[in-house]
Structures are given as C-alpha cells and as structure tokens.
Design a protein around this motif. Structure first.
Motif, PDB file in Angstrom:
ATOM      1  N   SER A 136      48.801 -68.900  10.175  1.00 44.72           N
ATOM      2  CA  SER A 136      49.218 -68.328   8.897  1.00 44.72           C
ATOM      3  C   SER A 136      49.502 -66.785   9.567  1.00 44.72           C
ATOM      4  O   SER A 136      49.045 -66.534  10.404  1.00 44.72           O
ATOM      5  N   GLY A 137      50.612 -66.368   8.836  1.00 44.09           N
ATOM      6  CA  GLY A 137      50.853 -64.942   9.033  1.00 44.09           C
ATOM      7  C   GLY A 137      52.300 -64.891   9.460  1.00 44.09           C
ATOM      8  O   GLY A 137      53.088 -65.939   9.556  1.00 44.09           O
ATOM      9  N   LYS A 138      52.713 -63.707   9.837  1.00 43.11           N
ATOM     10  CA  LYS A 138      53.850 -63.450  10.306  1.00 43.11           C
ATOM     11  C   LYS A 138      54.524 -64.188  11.517  1.00 43.11           C
ATOM     12  O   LYS A 138      55.724 -64.635  11.791  1.00 43.11           O
ATOM     13  N   ASP A 139      53.302 -64.627  12.392  1.00 42.00           N
ATOM     14  CA  ASP A 139      53.575 -65.290  13.719  1.00 42.00           C
ATOM     15  C   ASP A 139      53.285 -66.665  13.487  1.00 42.00           C
ATOM     16  O   ASP A 139      53.306 -67.508  14.664  1.00 42.00           O
ATOM     17  N   LYS A 140      53.226 -67.296  12.434  1.00 40.84           N
ATOM     18  CA  LYS A 140      52.808 -68.761  12.112  1.00 40.84           C
ATOM     19  C   LYS A 140      53.775 -69.694  13.181  1.00 40.84           C
ATOM     20  O   LYS A 140      54.937 -69.529  13.137  1.00 40.84           O
ATOM     21  N   GLY A 141      52.862 -70.772  13.711  1.00 39.62           N
ATOM     22  CA  GLY A 141      53.698 -71.642  14.184  1.00 39.62           C
ATOM     23  C   GLY A 141      53.841 -71.229  16.036  1.00 39.62           C
ATOM     24  O   GLY A 141      54.208 -72.037  16.933  1.00 39.62           O
ATOM     25  N   LYS A 142      53.482 -70.170  16.401  1.00 43.05           N
ATOM     26  CA  LYS A 142      53.672 -69.342  17.810  1.00 43.05           C
ATOM     27  C   LYS A 142      52.240 -69.708  18.426  1.00 43.05           C
ATOM     28  O   LYS A 142      51.412 -69.765  17.858  1.00 43.05           O
ATOM     29  N   THR A 143      52.459 -69.780  19.633  1.00 43.04           N
ATOM     30  CA  THR A 143      51.265 -70.134  20.468  1.00 43.04           C
ATOM     31  C   THR A 143      51.195 -68.918  21.659  1.00 43.04           C
ATOM     32  O   THR A 143      51.971 -68.480  21.840  1.00 43.04           O
ATOM     33  N   GLY A 144      49.826 -68.691  22.145  1.00 37.61           N
ATOM     34  CA  GLY A 144      49.765 -67.944  23.142  1.00 37.61           C
ATOM     35  C   GLY A 144      48.374 -67.687  23.685  1.00 37.61           C
ATOM     36  O   GLY A 144      47.402 -68.548  23.085  1.00 37.61           O
ATOM     37  N   LYS A 145      48.009 -67.003  24.827  1.00 39.45           N
ATOM     38  CA  LYS A 145      46.751 -66.972  25.297  1.00 39.45           C
ATOM     39  C   LYS A 145      45.747 -65.923  24.788  1.00 39.45           C
ATOM     40  O   LYS A 145      46.431 -64.826  24.517  1.00 39.45           O
ATOM     41  N   ALA A 150      48.023 -56.459  18.119  1.00 38.22           N
ATOM     42  CA  ALA A 150      47.180 -56.320  17.049  1.00 38.22           C
ATOM     43  C   ALA A 150      46.282 -57.557  17.070  1.00 38.22           C
ATOM     44  O   ALA A 150      46.556 -58.486  17.531  1.00 38.22           O
ATOM     45  N   SER A 151      45.090 -57.365  16.357  1.00 38.23           N
ATOM     46  CA  SER A 151      44.063 -58.595  16.217  1.00 38.23           C
ATOM     47  C   SER A 151      44.791 -59.424  15.168  1.00 38.23           C
ATOM     48  O   SER A 151      45.070 -59.006  14.148  1.00 38.23           O
ATOM     49  N   ILE A 152      44.257 -60.807  15.224  1.00 37.39           N
ATOM     50  CA  ILE A 152      44.775 -61.747  14.057  1.00 37.39           C
ATOM     51  C   ILE A 152      43.034 -62.297  13.893  1.00 37.39           C
ATOM     52  O   ILE A 152      42.212 -62.613  14.730  1.00 37.39           O
ATOM     53  N   HIS A 153      42.977 -62.616  12.451  1.00 41.61           N
ATOM     54  CA  HIS A 153      41.379 -62.978  12.261  1.00 41.61           C
ATOM     55  C   HIS A 153      41.361 -64.376  12.783  1.00 41.61           C
ATOM     56  O   HIS A 153      42.246 -65.479  12.902  1.00 41.61           O
TER      57      HIS A 153
END
Length: 104
Positions: free
Chosen positions: A15-24, A64-67
C-alpha cells in the motif's frame, strides 16, 4: 512487539505510492514499527553545505521509512507475498513462510 521482518529480507509494498514494487530491507526501526526499503519511498531533503565537510549542499534523495503493515515478505520459493510464522525446528526458532512452508 517483535517484528518478523529483518534486514536484508525481500519485501513487497502492499500500500502507498510505491504499491507493487519490491526491494531489500536496508534498516529496521523496531521501536516505531517501520522499515527502510532500498530504492522505495524516496524523499528529497534540501541540505545546506556544511563548512569543513567534504559533503556539498543541495537536494539529496534518500529512502524514507515505510510502516511494517504496508509491506509483505516475498516468499523465497514462490516469489509471491506471504505472511510469516515462527516454528521450532531442531531446538531453534526459525521464521517460516506461510504460503510455502519454506524456512526464511
């Protein structure tokens, strides 16, 4: 509450502006239930040049942090988002992907 997501885990933003993206996961802030994911939730900071420092001023982009509730761990076997369970195997606590049963 102990977080089940750790540093270097592969996560999917759900959820949020980067929804669907993956990362480490780069860093975990367990006190505030937040994670920093590589290349995601990028913010711009306008920084003044510090005298005596090699770092110049200007606009600096960083994560920035993501919950933690807005990310899901990616199952190592199926590459799909999964929940995390904790089991005792051979006398040690291990994290287990609920989707495939694979040890993380």
């Amino acid at each position: 509450m102990a977080l089940r997501i750790k540093t270097d885990d592969e996560v999917l933003v759900i959820s949020g502006k980067d929804k669907g993206k993956t990362g480490k996961v780069l860093r975990v802030d367990a006190e505030n239930d937040r994670v920093f994911v590589e290349g995601l939730n990028i913010i711009k900071r306008h920084q003044k040049a510090q005298p005596g420092s090699t770092q110049l001023g200007g606009v600096i982009e960083r994560e920035a942090s993501i919950h933690v509730s807005n990310v899901a761990l990616v199952d190592p076997k199926t590459k799909k988002p999964t929940r995390i369970g904790v089991e005792v195997r051979d006398g040690k606590r291990v994290r287990v992907a609920k989707r495939s049963g694979e040890v993380i």
